[in-house]
Design a protein around this motif. Structure first.
Motif, PDB file in Angstrom:
ATOM      1  N   ASN A   1       0.461  -0.849   0.339  1.00 19.17           N
ATOM      2  CA  ASN A   1      -0.079   0.230   0.037  1.00 19.17           C
ATOM      3  C   ASN A   1       0.784   1.123  -0.110  1.00 19.17           C
ATOM      4  O   ASN A   1       0.698   2.373  -0.977  1.00 19.17           O
ATOM      5  N   GLN A   2       2.185   1.862   0.764  1.00 22.30           N
ATOM      6  CA  GLN A   2       2.590   2.699   0.853  1.00 22.30           C
ATOM      7  C   GLN A   2       3.695   2.649  -0.283  1.00 22.30           C
ATOM      8  O   GLN A   2       3.660   4.344  -1.039  1.00 22.30           O
ATOM      9  N   PHE A   3       3.828   1.457  -1.096  1.00 22.01           N
ATOM     10  CA  PHE A   3       4.660   1.917  -2.451  1.00 22.01           C
ATOM     11  C   PHE A   3       3.944   1.964  -3.500  1.00 22.01           C
ATOM     12  O   PHE A   3       4.299   2.860  -4.353  1.00 22.01           O
ATOM     13  N   LYS A   4       2.615   1.384  -3.537  1.00 16.38           N
ATOM     14  CA  LYS A   4       1.750   2.054  -3.932  1.00 16.38           C
ATOM     15  C   LYS A   4       1.324   3.879  -4.259  1.00 16.38           C
ATOM     16  O   LYS A   4       1.412   4.445  -5.427  1.00 16.38           O
ATOM     17  N   LEU A   5       1.025   3.774  -3.001  1.00 16.29           N
ATOM     18  CA  LEU A   5       1.349   5.283  -2.590  1.00 16.29           C
ATOM     19  C   LEU A   5       1.818   6.601  -3.218  1.00 16.29           C
ATOM     20  O   LEU A   5       2.094   7.255  -3.758  1.00 16.29           O
ATOM     21  N   LEU A   6       3.199   5.593  -3.256  1.00 18.94           N
ATOM     22  CA  LEU A   6       4.734   6.321  -3.782  1.00 18.94           C
ATOM     23  C   LEU A   6       4.714   6.530  -4.873  1.00 18.94           C
ATOM     24  O   LEU A   6       5.194   7.644  -5.632  1.00 18.94           O
ATOM     25  N   GLU A   7       4.844   5.567  -5.666  1.00 19.82           N
ATOM     26  CA  GLU A   7       4.425   5.305  -7.160  1.00 19.82           C
ATOM     27  C   GLU A   7       3.013   6.439  -7.858  1.00 19.82           C
ATOM     28  O   GLU A   7       2.983   7.484  -8.519  1.00 19.82           O
ATOM     29  N   ASP A   8       1.790   5.960  -6.433  1.00 19.19           N
ATOM     30  CA  ASP A   8       0.864   7.329  -7.566  1.00 19.19           C
ATOM     31  C   ASP A   8       0.632   9.092  -7.528  1.00 19.19           C
ATOM     32  O   ASP A   8       1.012   9.309  -8.083  1.00 19.19           O
ATOM     33  N   SER A   9       2.408   8.808  -6.323  1.00 20.58           N
ATOM     34  CA  SER A   9       2.383  11.186  -6.045  1.00 20.58           C
ATOM     35  C   SER A   9       3.302  11.021  -6.851  1.00 20.58           C
ATOM     36  O   SER A   9       3.452  12.321  -7.203  1.00 20.58           O
ATOM     37  N   LEU A  10       4.222  10.117  -7.395  1.00 19.78           N
ATOM     38  CA  LEU A  10       5.153  10.827  -8.382  1.00 19.78           C
ATOM     39  C   LEU A  10       5.029  10.444  -9.468  1.00 19.78           C
ATOM     40  O   LEU A  10       5.226  10.754 -10.435  1.00 19.78           O
ATOM     41  N   HIS A  11       3.677   9.872 -10.138  1.00 16.26           N
ATOM     42  CA  HIS A  11       2.886   9.859 -11.053  1.00 16.26           C
ATOM     43  C   HIS A  11       4.136   8.928 -12.083  1.00 16.26           C
ATOM     44  O   HIS A  11       4.180   9.666 -12.830  1.00 16.26           O
ATOM     45  N   THR A  12       4.417   7.877 -11.485  1.00 15.12           N
ATOM     46  CA  THR A  12       5.608   6.702 -12.328  1.00 15.12           C
ATOM     47  C   THR A  12       5.934   5.551 -11.340  1.00 15.12           C
ATOM     48  O   THR A  12       5.090   5.219 -10.120  1.00 15.12           O
ATOM     49  N   THR A  13       5.553   4.975 -12.561  1.00 17.41           N
ATOM     50  CA  THR A  13       6.210   3.550 -11.984  1.00 17.41           C
ATOM     51  C   THR A  13       7.344   3.252 -11.899  1.00 17.41           C
ATOM     52  O   THR A  13       8.142   2.677 -13.204  1.00 17.41           O
TER      53      THR A  13
END
Length: 311
Positions: free
Chosen positions: A38-50
């Motif tokens: 969940n935290q990693f997905k939040l990181l990717e979503d917030s950065l708009h980067t995969t």
């Protein structure tokens, strides 16, 4: 102010990159897999980067992930430095130093440095990583290591480099070889001789390659050794000639009666051993002290062909 990832999110990213698996990364970080995911997905979503590509057997970094991983490591290291500078000060050199050393020098130098460090800083933890200089230089830049000792380093905008000592290089020749009777070998007499060396990434590889170019010797990468010991044994049975550094010679050549050591005329016969750390590190004083103690260790070696220097 824009989005800033948390230190914990960066830790999850680094663990995932190193483990290649969400479950293993979660175990390494001592959290549940859903928490890390969940935290990693939040990181990717917030950065708009995969940052990773997900597969059935694990994950691997995307191009963006490869680009951002060293920055994540560096960001955490700066935070560690911040805490270290606040809490530890100068009392114990920060409590932990991650030091990289090359296998061509470290094993013959560290037995002199470690007792000095233990005597002056008994609580200091020293994590030692032994590898090729090329790898060590990358790891200090990406934050994996704090300090490195390596041959012939050049200073840069990112690295503070100080010279530690000068170390002679000698050419090992089988005692039965026609050149073994010469005190100094003219470089042109090496033409056609087979030169042995370590693999790419070692400075010794570059030194032997330079000697081959200057002399016309046969430099063949299919005769690369995996260690100085392997090269010494290869020379002893007549497979070729090889350059060896003075600290290794002092440690290991007493058990090798079938090899003689020679100098080559008109060729570089020394390398400069340096110590380096990142210029932006908050621990400059710690590493300067490590350098001073390393100079003390070099002086205590009393090895022919290893000469302390400074600056």
């Amino acid at each position: 102010m824009g989005y800033r990832p948390s230190a914990r999110q960066l830790e999850y990213f680094i663990a995932l990159a190193e483990e290649g698996h969400f479950g293993k990364a979660a175990k390494k970080c001592h959290v549940s897999q859903p928490t890390l995911s969940n935290q990693f997905k939040l990181l990717e979503d917030s950065l708009h980067t995969t940052l990773v590509e997900r597969g059935t057997t694990g994950v691997r970094l995307t191009a963006a992930g490869e680009r951002l991983l060293p920055l994540a490591r560096h960001a955490l290291e700066v935070l560690d430095d911040f805490v270290t500078a606040a809490e530890a000060g100068r009392e114990n050199l920060g409590g932990l130093i991650r030091l990289g050393v090359p296998s061509t020098f470290g094993p013959y130098f560290m037995p002199y440095l470690l007792p000095i460090l233990k005597s002056k800083y008994p609580e200091l933890e020293l994590y030692i990583r032994e590898d090729r200089p090329m790898v060590l230089e990358q790891q200090i830049l990406d934050g994996t290591l704090d300090c490195i000792i390596s041959p012939d380093l050049a200073g840069s905008e990112r690295l503070q480099v100080l010279k530690l000592c000068l170390e002679d290089l000698s050419l090992a020749v089988p005692r039965s070889h026609p050149l073994s009777g010469l005190d100094v070998i003219p470089v042109e007499l090496l033409k056609g001789e087979r030169l042995l060396t370590l693999s790419q990434g070692f400075r010794l590889h570059d030194d032997v390659q330079s000697l081959a170019r200057a002399s016309g010797a046969d430099f063949r990468q299919d005769y690369e050794g995996t260690s100085l010991d392997a090269l010494r044994q290869m020379v002893s049975i007549g497979m070729g000639l090889c350059l060896f550094p003075a600290a290794y010679i002092a440690s290991e050549f007493g058990k090798e009666p079938d090899i003689v050591l020679k100098q080559v005329a008109e060729m570089k016969t020394r390398r400069t051993i340096c110590i380096a750390w990142r210029r932006d590190s908050a621990r400059h004083d710690h590493f300067q002290t490590l350098y001073d103690l390393s100079l003390e260790a070099v002086e205590s070696m009393n090895v022919p062909g290893v000469e302390p220097t400074s600056g």
